[in-house]
Design a protein around this motif. Structure first.
Motif, PDB file in Angstrom:
ATOM      1  N   VAL A  87       3.354   9.909 -24.765  1.00 46.10           N
ATOM      2  CA  VAL A  87       4.228   8.895 -25.372  1.00 46.10           C
ATOM      3  C   VAL A  87       5.675   9.134 -24.958  1.00 46.10           C
ATOM      4  N   SER A  88       6.125  10.385 -24.995  1.00 48.27           N
ATOM      5  CA  SER A  88       7.496  10.709 -24.605  1.00 48.27           C
ATOM      6  C   SER A  88       7.748  10.369 -23.136  1.00 48.27           C
ATOM      7  N   THR A  89       6.805  10.711 -22.263  1.00 47.31           N
ATOM      8  CA  THR A  89       6.945  10.431 -20.834  1.00 47.31           C
ATOM      9  C   THR A  89       6.992   8.935 -20.573  1.00 47.31           C
ATOM     10  N   LEU A  90       6.077   8.194 -21.176  1.00 45.16           N
ATOM     11  CA  LEU A  90       6.062   6.743 -20.985  1.00 45.16           C
ATOM     12  C   LEU A  90       7.318   6.094 -21.558  1.00 45.16           C
ATOM     13  N   SER A  91       7.798   6.573 -22.702  1.00 45.44           N
ATOM     14  CA  SER A  91       9.020   6.024 -23.302  1.00 45.44           C
ATOM     15  C   SER A  91      10.221   6.247 -22.396  1.00 45.44           C
ATOM     16  N   LEU A  99      -2.594   2.105 -23.062  1.00 43.01           N
ATOM     17  CA  LEU A  99      -2.125   2.842 -21.892  1.00 43.01           C
ATOM     18  C   LEU A  99      -2.040   4.336 -22.220  1.00 43.01           C
ATOM     19  N   VAL A 100      -1.539   4.663 -23.401  1.00 43.09           N
ATOM     20  CA  VAL A 100      -1.470   6.071 -23.824  1.00 43.09           C
ATOM     21  C   VAL A 100      -2.878   6.670 -23.816  1.00 43.09           C
ATOM     22  N   ASP A 101      -3.833   5.961 -24.399  1.00 41.90           N
ATOM     23  CA  ASP A 101      -5.213   6.450 -24.452  1.00 41.90           C
ATOM     24  C   ASP A 101      -5.800   6.603 -23.048  1.00 41.90           C
ATOM     25  N   ALA A 102      -5.495   5.662 -22.159  1.00 42.84           N
ATOM     26  CA  ALA A 102      -6.020   5.733 -20.795  1.00 42.84           C
ATOM     27  C   ALA A 102      -5.460   6.937 -20.043  1.00 42.84           C
ATOM     28  N   VAL A 103      -4.167   7.205 -20.226  1.00 44.20           N
ATOM     29  CA  VAL A 103      -3.560   8.381 -19.583  1.00 44.20           C
ATOM     30  C   VAL A 103      -4.188   9.653 -20.152  1.00 44.20           C
ATOM     31  N   LEU A 104      -4.348   9.711 -21.465  1.00 43.62           N
ATOM     32  CA  LEU A 104      -4.967  10.885 -22.089  1.00 43.62           C
ATOM     33  C   LEU A 104      -6.395  11.084 -21.589  1.00 43.62           C
ATOM     34  N   ASP A 105      -7.131   9.995 -21.415  1.00 44.96           N
ATOM     35  CA  ASP A 105      -8.496  10.066 -20.922  1.00 44.96           C
ATOM     36  C   ASP A 105      -8.525  10.612 -19.494  1.00 44.96           C
ATOM     37  N   ALA A 106      -7.615  10.126 -18.658  1.00 44.01           N
ATOM     38  CA  ALA A 106      -7.570  10.570 -17.265  1.00 44.01           C
ATOM     39  C   ALA A 106      -7.116  12.016 -17.145  1.00 44.01           C
ATOM     40  N   ALA A 107      -6.189  12.426 -17.996  1.00 45.40           N
ATOM     41  CA  ALA A 107      -5.624  13.774 -17.912  1.00 45.40           C
ATOM     42  C   ALA A 107      -6.497  14.827 -18.574  1.00 45.40           C
ATOM     43  N   GLY A 108      -7.402  14.393 -19.438  1.00 43.30           N
ATOM     44  CA  GLY A 108      -8.233  15.363 -20.149  1.00 43.30           C
ATOM     45  C   GLY A 108      -7.375  16.287 -20.989  1.00 43.30           C
ATOM     46  N   PRO A 109      -7.709  17.574 -21.024  1.00 42.97           N
ATOM     47  CA  PRO A 109      -6.971  18.501 -21.888  1.00 42.97           C
ATOM     48  C   PRO A 109      -5.594  18.891 -21.343  1.00 42.97           C
ATOM     49  N   MET A 124      -4.153   3.234 -14.888  1.00 44.19           N
ATOM     50  CA  MET A 124      -4.421   2.865 -16.254  1.00 44.19           C
ATOM     51  C   MET A 124      -3.539   1.704 -16.653  1.00 44.19           C
ATOM     52  N   GLY A 125      -4.016   0.890 -17.573  1.00 49.14           N
ATOM     53  CA  GLY A 125      -3.186  -0.164 -18.140  1.00 49.14           C
ATOM     54  C   GLY A 125      -3.371  -1.488 -17.456  1.00 49.14           C
ATOM     55  N   GLY A 126      -2.585  -2.437 -17.888  1.00 48.70           N
ATOM     56  CA  GLY A 126      -2.634  -3.783 -17.353  1.00 48.70           C
ATOM     57  C   GLY A 126      -1.317  -4.455 -17.573  1.00 48.70           C
ATOM     58  N   GLU A 127      -1.318  -5.758 -17.573  1.00 45.99           N
ATOM     59  CA  GLU A 127      -0.079  -6.505 -17.759  1.00 45.99           C
ATOM     60  C   GLU A 127       0.367  -6.403 -19.206  1.00 45.99           C
ATOM     61  N   GLY A 128       1.659  -6.377 -19.410  1.00 47.72           N
ATOM     62  CA  GLY A 128       2.201  -6.316 -20.761  1.00 47.72           C
ATOM     63  C   GLY A 128       3.657  -6.711 -20.740  1.00 47.72           C
ATOM     64  N   ASP A 129       4.278  -6.798 -21.916  1.00 46.93           N
ATOM     65  CA  ASP A 129       5.685  -7.165 -21.929  1.00 46.93           C
ATOM     66  C   ASP A 129       6.524  -5.958 -21.556  1.00 46.93           C
ATOM     67  N   SER A 130       7.819  -6.179 -21.347  1.00 40.38           N
ATOM     68  CA  SER A 130       8.664  -5.104 -20.834  1.00 40.38           C
ATOM     69  C   SER A 130       9.601  -4.528 -21.890  1.00 40.38           C
ATOM     70  N   ASP A 131       9.259  -4.646 -23.164  1.00 47.46           N
ATOM     71  CA  ASP A 131      10.074  -4.053 -24.219  1.00 47.46           C
ATOM     72  C   ASP A 131      10.078  -2.537 -24.027  1.00 47.46           C
ATOM     73  N   PRO A 132      11.253  -1.942 -23.744  1.00 42.68           N
ATOM     74  CA  PRO A 132      11.285  -0.511 -23.451  1.00 42.68           C
ATOM     75  C   PRO A 132      10.961   0.377 -24.652  1.00 42.68           C
ATOM     76  N   HIS A 133      10.943  -0.189 -25.839  1.00 37.59           N
ATOM     77  CA  HIS A 133      10.685   0.608 -27.031  1.00 37.59           C
ATOM     78  C   HIS A 133       9.227   0.536 -27.470  1.00 37.59           C
ATOM     79  N   GLU A 134       8.454  -0.333 -26.856  1.00 33.47           N
ATOM     80  CA  GLU A 134       7.061  -0.503 -27.245  1.00 33.47           C
ATOM     81  C   GLU A 134       6.156   0.111 -26.188  1.00 33.47           C
ATOM     82  N   ILE A 135       5.365   1.075 -26.586  1.00 32.36           N
ATOM     83  CA  ILE A 135       4.435   1.725 -25.674  1.00 32.36           C
ATOM     84  C   ILE A 135       3.032   1.283 -26.059  1.00 32.36           C
TER      85      ILE A 135
END
Length: 139
Positions: free
Chosen positions: A37-41, A19-29, A4-15
């Motif tokens: 969000v917590s895991t990605l942060s 990407l969050v939606d793509a992970v949620l879509d792949a993981a389902g329920p 999931m996701g693509g290129e983006g900046d590397s600001d550690p505080h910005e998620i």
């Protein structure tokens, strides 16, 4: 495994919400927005401190490999338990997962190459083997 996701900046505080939606879509329920969000942060913070790929095990909810820069991820659902078996003890499941992932990764990494050079499909295969080992460890 699904990337999931693509290129983006590397600001550690910005998620990246995409990407969050793509992970949620792949993981389902299996996963909720707060967990993702917590895991990605947390992964982004580790990357900001110098880590490259960050592998996160989520127990019975699967695992997530956050690629360098935190702009993409590979999600792997959990491996089901063998038929007729049940969880006896979860102690050591994560250790078993990581050991199997490392062994699988080393077996697929060409001499002189970095594990970070491997494609998402290869990494997803390593995650699948590790998930199977973790599932066997708890039975």
């Amino acid at each position: 495994a699904r990337r999931m996701g693509g290129e983006g900046d590397s600001d550690p505080h910005e998620i990246d919400g995409g990407l969050v939606d793509a992970v949620l879509d792949a993981a389902g329920p299996r996963l909720d927005r707060e967990t993702v969000v917590s895991t990605l942060s947390s992964a982004r913070a580790l990357q900001h401190a110098g880590a490259s790929n960050v592998l996160v095990t989520l127990g019975p909810r699967g695992s997530l490999l956050v690629r360098p820069g935190g702009s993409s991820a590979v999600y792997r659902p959990p491996c089901p338990l063998p038929p007729g078996s049940s969880v006896v003890d979860e102690t050591g499941a994560g250790d078993c997962y990581r050991g199997a992932f490392a062994a699988s990764l080393l077996g697929r990494c060409p001499p002189g190459a970095s594990p970070g050079d491997l494609d998402d499909g290869t990494l997803g295969g390593c995650m699948a083997r590790a998930s199977a080992a973790g599932a066997l460890a708890v039975t």
